[in-house]
Write a protein that holds these residues in place. Structure first.
Motif, PDB file in Angstrom:
ATOM      1  N   THR A   1      13.799 -11.381  10.115  1.00 35.16           N
ATOM      2  CA  THR A   1      12.905 -10.163   9.638  1.00 35.16           C
ATOM      3  C   THR A   1      12.658  -9.813  10.919  1.00 35.16           C
ATOM      4  OG1 THR A   1      12.392 -11.367   7.486  1.00 35.16           O
ATOM      5  CG2 THR A   1      11.767  -9.268   8.121  1.00 35.16           C
TER       6      THR A   1
ATOM      7  N   TYR B   1       9.884  -6.527  12.385  1.00 40.84           N
ATOM      8  CA  TYR B   1       8.994  -7.038  11.106  1.00 40.84           C
ATOM      9  C   TYR B   1       8.736  -7.958  10.675  1.00 40.84           C
ATOM     10  CZ  TYR B   1      11.151  -2.903  10.092  1.00 40.84           C
ATOM     11  OH  TYR B   1      12.378  -1.556  10.184  1.00 40.84           O
ATOM     12  N   ALA B   2       6.981  -7.946  10.418  1.00 41.12           N
ATOM     13  CA  ALA B   2       6.171  -8.744   9.818  1.00 41.12           C
ATOM     14  C   ALA B   2       5.874  -9.104   8.190  1.00 41.12           C
ATOM     15  CB  ALA B   2       4.439  -8.706  10.039  1.00 41.12           C
ATOM     16  N   PRO B   3       5.970 -10.341   7.504  1.00 41.96           N
ATOM     17  CA  PRO B   3       6.464 -10.928   6.381  1.00 41.96           C
ATOM     18  C   PRO B   3       5.724  -9.595   5.256  1.00 41.96           C
ATOM     19  CG  PRO B   3       5.321 -12.920   7.482  1.00 41.96           C
ATOM     20  CD  PRO B   3       5.924 -11.931   8.679  1.00 41.96           C
ATOM     21  N   ALA B   4       4.794  -8.930   6.171  1.00 39.02           N
ATOM     22  CA  ALA B   4       4.495  -7.731   5.244  1.00 39.02           C
ATOM     23  C   ALA B   4       5.205  -7.025   5.284  1.00 39.02           C
ATOM     24  CB  ALA B   4       2.926  -7.598   5.918  1.00 39.02           C
ATOM     25  N   ASP B   5       6.243  -6.901   5.615  1.00 36.63           N
ATOM     26  CA  ASP B   5       8.027  -6.165   5.589  1.00 36.63           C
ATOM     27  C   ASP B   5       8.379  -6.370   4.752  1.00 36.63           C
ATOM     28  OD1 ASP B   5       6.246  -3.808   6.741  1.00 36.63           O
ATOM     29  OD2 ASP B   5       6.457  -5.139   8.666  1.00 36.63           O
ATOM     30  N   TYR B   6       8.400  -7.849   3.957  1.00 31.21           N
ATOM     31  CA  TYR B   6       9.902  -8.101   3.412  1.00 31.21           C
ATOM     32  C   TYR B   6       9.307  -8.520   1.938  1.00 31.21           C
ATOM     33  CZ  TYR B   6       9.143 -13.277   4.360  1.00 31.21           C
ATOM     34  OH  TYR B   6       8.899 -14.241   4.791  1.00 31.21           O
ATOM     35  N   TYR B   7       8.844  -9.293   1.985  1.00 28.33           N
ATOM     36  CA  TYR B   7       8.031  -9.602   0.635  1.00 28.33           C
ATOM     37  C   TYR B   7       8.075  -8.627  -0.040  1.00 28.33           C
ATOM     38  CZ  TYR B   7       7.305 -14.196   1.946  1.00 28.33           C
ATOM     39  OH  TYR B   7       7.483 -15.627   2.003  1.00 28.33           O
ATOM     40  N   PRO B   8       6.413  -7.692  -0.328  1.00 27.85           N
ATOM     41  CA  PRO B   8       7.061  -6.423  -1.049  1.00 27.85           C
ATOM     42  C   PRO B   8       8.954  -6.103  -1.425  1.00 27.85           C
ATOM     43  CG  PRO B   8       5.978  -5.477   0.381  1.00 27.85           C
ATOM     44  CD  PRO B   8       6.418  -7.039   0.730  1.00 27.85           C
ATOM     45  N   GLY B   9       9.182  -5.556  -0.776  1.00 31.11           N
ATOM     46  CA  GLY B   9      11.154  -5.941  -0.972  1.00 31.11           C
ATOM     47  C   GLY B   9      11.622  -6.915  -1.596  1.00 31.11           C
ATOM     48  N   LEU B  10      11.512  -7.872  -1.002  1.00 33.21           N
ATOM     49  CA  LEU B  10      11.985  -9.337  -1.658  1.00 33.21           C
ATOM     50  C   LEU B  10      11.742  -9.249  -2.942  1.00 33.21           C
ATOM     51  CD1 LEU B  10      13.830 -11.656  -1.409  1.00 33.21           C
ATOM     52  CD2 LEU B  10      11.869 -12.610  -0.098  1.00 33.21           C
TER      53      LEU B  10
END
Lengths: 360, 476
Positions: free
Chosen positions: B21, B26-35
């Motif tokens: 990411t 991207y930042a973690p904020a971007d992938y956590y919701p999707g993950l």
């Protein structure tokens, strides 16, 4: 406009620094100023979200900056990659500072005060930041809780959530860079390929090619109205084009991924199917028959063994037509070119066809 | 402690995703919701496949895995991302004979549902209540607290809360209906048939019948399963909408209902099960019929039919023996006679009303229930008689001050069926307490609501009832 761009530039630097050990030197006033800045830029985002001209100019500026950052190592990433990211840049900043152990005590206390000013103090906007931070923290905790309980992955699953998430992000990013210029996606993909690890990147590519086109990539955003209209599958198209232009990558793609996965991918993308078939026939031509062992072997170790080639054809033949028909036709053609012998061990195509016939 | 836990959530990361990411910018904020969304979807499809595969043991999710999944979900049920997973767990039935999910999981989901922190489809809620009885009881009590023991609600609001609670809809499943109904029975017994409980039961029944009609055309369960102890023909008669019967003919089904009820009550005295309370409990479910008896008696020009007089007396005090009931019926008959005379007289005063209602040989006090019944009749009279309209206002607004003392306007519409400590004397009914005012409000509210349901054309009566209601509600 120019001053806005400069401010954006400066704030990107602040964001880049926020995740490094340099925040050790930050005092409470710095933290407050940085947060004010973030709020201001979020305001800019809200104000100019519908203003196509300003939006595009800022978007370009951010893309340029991102390309420059790209060379300087991951530590320098600001995380501001597009205009939409401005909408939650305060979240980005607070998140990084919260997670950065280098931040001094006084500055950290100030950060907490700013984020949780207590009841009655915050206005509506502050509340959103606090809420989104809390929601994010809960989501992160949930992910870790699931993983820690061994529920993060499903041993029998066909879909791996981790890979799928990366695939969604990849498509989202491809689309963003695609908006800023035609060369963007190519550069991005080549950069990622070069950086590696290549095997997991191939898995991500396959997952991206299989994502259902109906679901727009990426998680749903809160402020949807400001999002650019999504052309579904556009990122996928770029991905296919890039793969077609990269013989090495395509070969690695076809050799290292499991047969069933490849069949699904080429079933979804007919452009890739022809290339895939070509690669498989090349692969077959490079094998020779080892008379002593009675098996087909590769000249080099990296050539896949007969079993792998067979499993790919077998998987294709289990798929509905046209995959099945075309694969069989290709095998028949090759067999005819080899002289159309029926005896085993003379032509790999004859052997493949008879193995498929008896296996079916 | 807690803070550091929350903070630690910001400090660890998933390496393989994190690096990729990051190289995307991207930042973690971007992938956590999707993950999280993908992890949840993957678990949901694992559960669904499990469901479909049945006995194919190879792909079955181990019961321990399901169990531990439900346990992990306990603190997470209010996270919106988890809704599909919670739904899948609730609707998932394994192949084990005993319950696989953690009881605390049910508690957590139920609590979240009651506090509106989660939104689940009806089917999932039905599964929850069928699988976990304490949750159903908790949900019913929650509804009681909200509707009965708190501030007075108008019937419209009660109906909204009722539908929101999903209890009437879920009650289409007889097992759920029987539990909720049982709780209503106890609430009525415990409160001596408090009007609030009665009104809530009637709204519940109304919504339940509506849901039942919507549910399926060919009733999935026989009516017998909902009311196992009642004669089916009586239940059928009660389930009829008064609205579907022309106004002038409504007394006919009412008379049949009365006869059937009387038969079963008098039969029960010879030792059959249930007792009069059961018959009464069945009847008062259906407010559309129960509230209409007094109105029918008042409006019918002829001699009041015996069956309806019995029904009215029975509704108001179901436990009376035949002697006191006959007495009540005689009194009601006398009052009706007076009122019908007054109906024809061009002028009317509060004193006339008092005379009509208050006469009792020897000045003896009436039993409580009978007094309420009479006041209920008077209130109906005020709403229907053209001359009554002029004095109703006077009667209501001067309540507590008129020396004449008729003040019939503040009656509970409802029927405490059992002897109750609230003793209000008909001879001095203006002892206008907060309680009686509240009961009058309840009467007016319910009458208006019933008229709405019946699409009753009675503009003058409606206007009066609405005005009186507003006046009483705004009174300090």
């Amino acid at each position: 406009m120019e001053s806005l761009s400069q401010q954006l530039e400066r704030f990107s630097e602040v964001l880049a620094v926020s995740r490094t050990a340099h925040v050790r030197s930050w005092d409470p006033a710095t933290v407050r100023r940085a947060l004010q800045w973030a709020r201001y830029l979020r305001h800019v985002y809200r104000r100019f979200g519908r203003h196509a001209g300003i939006r595009l100019a800022l978007e370009r500026r951010l893309q340029d900056r991102w390309r420059r950052e790209d060379g300087s190592g991951p530590a320098a990433f600001s995380g501001l990659t597009n205009f939409r990211a401005l909408g939650h840049c305060d979240l980005l900043l607070s998140q990084r500072l919260l997670g950065n152990r280098a931040l001094g005590d006084a500055a950290f206390r100030c950060l907490l005060q700013q984020l949780c000013p207590g009841p009655g103090v915050q206005d509506a906007e502050e509340e959103t930041l606090q809420d989104s931070l809390a929601l994010l923290a809960r989501r992160r905790a949930a992910v870790h809780l699931l993983r820690a309980s061994g529920l993060g992955e499903n041993p029998a699953a066909r879909r791996d959530p981790l890979v799928e998430t990366q695939a969604e992000l990849l498509l989202r990013r491809l689309q963003e860079v695609g908006e800023a210029g035609a060369e963007g996606p190519r550069g991005l993909l080549s950069g990622l390929w070069a950086r590696g690890p290549q095997n997991s990147f191939l898995e991500v590519i396959a997952a991206a090619l299989l994502l259902p086109p109906s679901s727009p990539p990426g998680p749903p955003q809160k402020e949807l109205e400001l999002e650019s209209p999504q052309a579904p599958g556009e990122g996928r198209h770029e991905l296919v084009q890039w793969l077609l232009g990269q013989a090495d990558t395509m070969a690695a793609f076809c050799h290292s991924l499991p047969a069933g996965l490849l069949t699904s991918v080429v079933g979804r993308h007919p452009e890739l199917f022809q290339v895939y078939l070509g690669l498989l026939t090349d692969w077959g031509r490079r094998l020779h028959y080892d008379l002593q062992k009675g098996v087909w072997v590769g000249a080099e170790a990296r050539e896949g063994p007969w079993e792998e080639l067979y499993s790919r054809f077998q998987s294709l033949c289990q798929a509905p037509s046209p995959l099945k028909d075309e694969a069989l036709r290709a095998l028949e053609t090759c067999k005819a070119q080899d002289g159309g012998f029926e005896a085993p061990g003379l032509s790999i195509w004859t052997d493949l066809l008879s193995a498929l016939g008896s296996g079916a | 402690g807690l803070l550091s836990h929350i903070l630690s959530a910001f400090r660890f990361d998933i390496k393989e995703v994190g690096l990729f990411t990051q190289s995307l910018g991207y930042a973690p904020a971007d992938y956590y919701p999707g993950l999280l969304k993908n992890m949840v979807l993957s678990l949901v499809s694992e559960l669904r496949e499990n469901h479909l595969n049945g006995f194919n043991t190879q792909r079955r999710m181990a019961p321990e895995r399901v169990r531990s999944l439900s346990r992990v979900c306990i603190p997470l049920v209010t996270l919106p991302d988890f809704e599909p997973l919670v739904e899948a767990l609730l609707t998932y039935h394994g192949h084990e004979p005993q319950e696989m999910l953690w009881p605390e999981f049910f508690d957590a989901v139920n609590e979240a549902f009651l506090l509106k922190k989660i939104s689940l489809p009806k089917s999932a809620i039905v599964c929850l209540w069928l699988r976990h009885l304490p949750s159903l009881e908790r949900a019913t009590l929650h509804l009681f607290e909200k509707l009965i023991f708190s501030e007075r609600n108008s019937l419209r609001r009660t109906e909204c809360f009722m539908k929101e609670s999903l209890l009437p809809q879920a009650a289409c499943h007889p097992a759920i209906f029987r539990i909720v109904d049982e709780m209503f029975r106890y609430a009525l017994l415990e409160t001596d048939g408090a009007p609030e409980v009665l009104a809530t039961l009637q709204v519940f029944t109304c919504c339940f019948v509506e849901a039942l009609e919507k549910e399926d055309n060919q009733l999935k369960f026989a009516l017998k399963t909902y009311f196992p102890y009642a004669p089916p023909s009586l239940v059928m008669a009660l389930l009829q909408h008064p609205k579907d019967i022309p106004q002038g003919l409504r007394h006919q089904p009412l008379r049949r209902i009365a006869e059937m009820l009387r038969e079963s009550v008098e039969d029960q005295t010879h030792g059959s099960c249930g007792g009069p309370f059961e018959s009464w409990f069945l009847f008062v479910h259906f407010g559309g019929w129960a509230d209409t008896v007094a109105e029918q008696l008042l409006m019918s020009g002829a001699e009041p039919p015996e069956a309806l007089l019995w029904l009215l007396a029975f509704t108001y005090s179901p436990r009376d023996g035949s002697q006191p009931r006959a007495q009540t019926m005689a009194e009601v008959k006398a009052v009706l006679g007076h009122l019908r005379k007054l109906l024809r007289s061009p002028t009317l005063s509060a004193r006339d009303l008092q005379a009509a209602a208050g006469e009792r040989p020897g000045g003896a006090t009436r039993p409580l229930a009978c007094g309420q019944l009479i006041r209920h009749l008077l209130l109906n009279f005020l709403l229907w008689a053209p001359a009554g309209h002029t004095i109703a206002r006077e009667v209501i607004s001067h309540h507590g001050h008129t020396q004449e003392g008729t003040v019939p306007g503040r009656q509970p519409r409802a029927a405490p069926p059992l002897p109750s400590p609230r003793l209000v004397l008909c001879e001095h009914p203006m002892a206008q307490t907060e309680e009686t005012a509240r009961e009058t409000i309840g009467f007016l509210d319910q009458t208006l609501d019933r008229w709405d349901r019946l699409c009753m054309e009675a503009p003058a009566s409606r206007r009066l009832a609405r005005e009186l209601l507003t006046e009483l509600c705004t009174r300090p």
